[in-house]
Motif scaffolding. Structure first.
Motif, short mmCIF file in Angstrom:
data_model
loop_
_atom_site.label_atom_id
_atom_site.label_comp_id
_atom_site.label_asym_id
_atom_site.label_seq_id
_atom_site.Cartn_x
_atom_site.Cartn_y
_atom_site.Cartn_z
N ASP A 62 25.40 -5.22 -56.27
CA ASP A 62 24.36 -4.28 -56.66
C ASP A 62 24.07 -3.38 -55.46
OD1 ASP A 62 22.18 -2.87 -57.56
OD2 ASP A 62 21.08 -4.63 -58.27
N VAL A 63 24.72 -2.21 -55.44
CA VAL A 63 24.59 -1.29 -54.30
C VAL A 63 23.19 -0.70 -54.20
CG1 VAL A 63 27.06 -0.75 -54.16
CG2 VAL A 63 25.58 0.63 -55.63
N ASP A 64 22.44 -0.68 -55.29
CA ASP A 64 21.07 -0.14 -55.27
C ASP A 64 20.04 -1.17 -54.82
OD1 ASP A 64 21.93 2.37 -56.17
OD2 ASP A 64 21.85 1.73 -58.26
N ALA A 65 20.45 -2.39 -54.67
CA ALA A 65 19.53 -3.47 -54.23
C ALA A 65 19.99 -4.03 -52.89
CB ALA A 65 19.44 -4.55 -55.28
N GLY A 66 20.34 -3.14 -51.97
CA GLY A 66 20.74 -3.58 -50.63
C GLY A 66 22.10 -4.25 -50.60
N PHE A 67 23.00 -3.85 -51.49
CA PHE A 67 24.36 -4.40 -51.56
C PHE A 67 24.33 -5.90 -51.83
CE2 PHE A 67 24.68 -0.47 -49.24
CZ PHE A 67 25.76 0.14 -49.84
N LYS A 68 23.46 -6.29 -52.71
CA LYS A 68 23.30 -7.72 -53.05
C LYS A 68 24.46 -8.17 -53.93
CE LYS A 68 20.06 -11.02 -54.78
NZ LYS A 68 19.72 -11.52 -56.02
N GLU A 150 25.79 -14.78 -43.38
CA GLU A 150 25.62 -13.34 -43.60
C GLU A 150 26.87 -12.56 -43.21
OE1 GLU A 150 22.07 -12.63 -41.33
OE2 GLU A 150 20.83 -13.68 -42.81
#
Length: 188
Positions: A62-68, A150
């Protein structure tokens, strides 16, 4: 009441067998997770229903959620996860003894995420499988290294973003079934 055995999880079945010979089967049950149990989806059919309509779902990031990243159980690992959960229900503690590297640290973290233990959890590290090395590791339990987790996650996200966007270009311009990752993308 009888003391409950500890569940010790390693990556390899051969390693599990060797370690079980070292440890008392009355105190420990040693099991292999056989590598990663979770990863980003490899195909649209692996994407959970609640994410199917999202524009990023097949990418798994999800690139819009911090690349989650979106994680799913790796195909073929469902039975292993169920077995580990069943063993954990009977265990007095969980010892994660995956490899002492970025991938091993991530595997331990993913195991924590899917197993959701309600018993004490320890991270053990040994670089050789001898009675002395195992005993030393059990004297020096540590936490999961979040920085290594991470770093592995960032590497996987980069691989996914570059590979999923550049690989189709390679198929058109050079040859079918080539794949591009973070390393190959620099050359392109």
């Amino acid at each position: 009441a009888a003391r409950r055995r500890a569940l010790l999880v390693v990556e390899s079945p051969a390693k599990a067998k060797t370690i079980q010979k070292i440890l008392s089967s009355e105190q420990y049950v040693v099991e292999a997770c056989v590598g990663h149990v979770r990863d980003m989806p490899n195909s649209a059919k692996q994407v959970p229903a609640k994410y199917k309509g999202q524009p990023w779902a097949t990418l798994g990031v999800d690139v819009d959620a911090g690349f989650k990243p979106l994680y799913v159980t790796v195909e073929g690992k469902g039975k292993i996860v169920l077995r580990l959960k069943a063993l954990l229900r009977e265990a007095g503690q969980l010892i994660l003894a995956t490899d002492d590297d970025r991938e091993g640290e991530a595997i331990s973290w993913h195991l924590l995420e899917v197993l959701k233990p309600k018993v004490p959890v320890h991270r053990a590290v040994f670089r050789e499988i001898t009675p002395e090395a195992v005993a030393r590791a059990f004297e020096r339990f540590r936490e999961i290294n979040a920085r290594l987790v991470e770093a592995q996650e960032a590497r996987r996200v980069l691989d996914r973003l570059t590979g999923y966007t550049l690989s189709p270009l390679l198929w058109k311009k050079i040859a079918a079934n080539l794949s591009a990752g973070r390393v190959q993308s620099l050359a392109l």
